[in-house]
Design a protein around this motif. Structure first.
Motif: not given
Length: 219
Positions: A2, A4, A104-108, A141, A147
């Motif tokens: 994932s 995260r 805050f979104p983990p991919r960002l 991403t 972002n």
């Protein structure tokens, strides 16, 4: 894995690498304009523990400017905590984030953290050893999701991007920019130092989109 989990693994790897830096290396300037490497580390810690209230209060003190508030918080924390202490803080926060770090979104966050890791390593002329899956996740991403901290989405528009060291490409039309994946990440984040390591007829266009102001904002 994932997003995260990938973020956590990447952060722990960064923490182990960063523990090898010397006092002089921490005091050296990073690629993030006006920030030392020590202050970049402080910024990463702040991102994992600061709440909206603290950030809002600091912005009010600095005329509503996120950039100035962000810099003030990082510099204040770097003055009060040594690099070793901050690395200890970061190791705990990686698994138990607080404040904005929890939502805050983990991919960002992954893109922000790896961009800053490259700010440190490239400034020190150190070769990054970031796993391909993490770099590819960042690039995927960057070109797809705006972002607020890394201006790569805007910088990548209309370009055909090609990594020469990993299996990654983006775009079907437009001028070409190609190079190592880590160099693409850094330059798309408005760090001009690695432009010389990119090739293609789109490099000049990408260079024209990068300004010192963007470099200050990215973070």
């Amino acid at each position: 894995m994932s997003a995260r989990d990938l973020l956590r693994v990447s952060d722990l790897r960064f923490n182990a690498m960063a523990a090898t830096l010397s006092r002089d290396e921490w005091a050296s300037p990073s690629l993030c304009d006006a920030w030392s490497n020590h202050e970049v580390l402080a910024h990463l810690v702040i991102g994992y523990r600061t709440g909206v209230g603290v950030l809002t209060t600091e912005m009010v003190r600095h005329g509503g400017s996120f950039d100035r508030a962000n810099t003030a918080l990082a510099r204040a924390l770097a003055r009060s905590r040594g690099a070793g202490e901050l690395l200890d803080d970061f190791a705990v926060l990686v698994t138990r984030p607080r404040g904005l770090g929890r939502v805050f979104p983990p991919r960002l966050l992954l893109g922000d953290h790896i961009t800053h890791e490259l700010d440190i390593l490239f400034a020190l002329d150190r070769r990054p050893a970031i796993p391909p899956d993490a770099v590819i996740a960042v690039l995927d991403t960057q070109v797809a999701v705006p972002n607020p901290f890394v201006p790569a989405f805007r910088n990548s528009r209309g370009l055909r991007l090609r990594a020469t060291d990993v299996d990654w490409a983006h775009g079907e039309r437009g001028p070409v920019v190609e190079g190592r994946a880590v160099d693409l990440v850094s330059v798309l984040g408005s760090r001009p130092l690695r432009l010389a390591h990119l090739n293609g007829d789109g490099v000049a266009l990408l260079a024209s989109r990068i300004s010192p102001r963007q470099t200050r904002r990215a973070g």
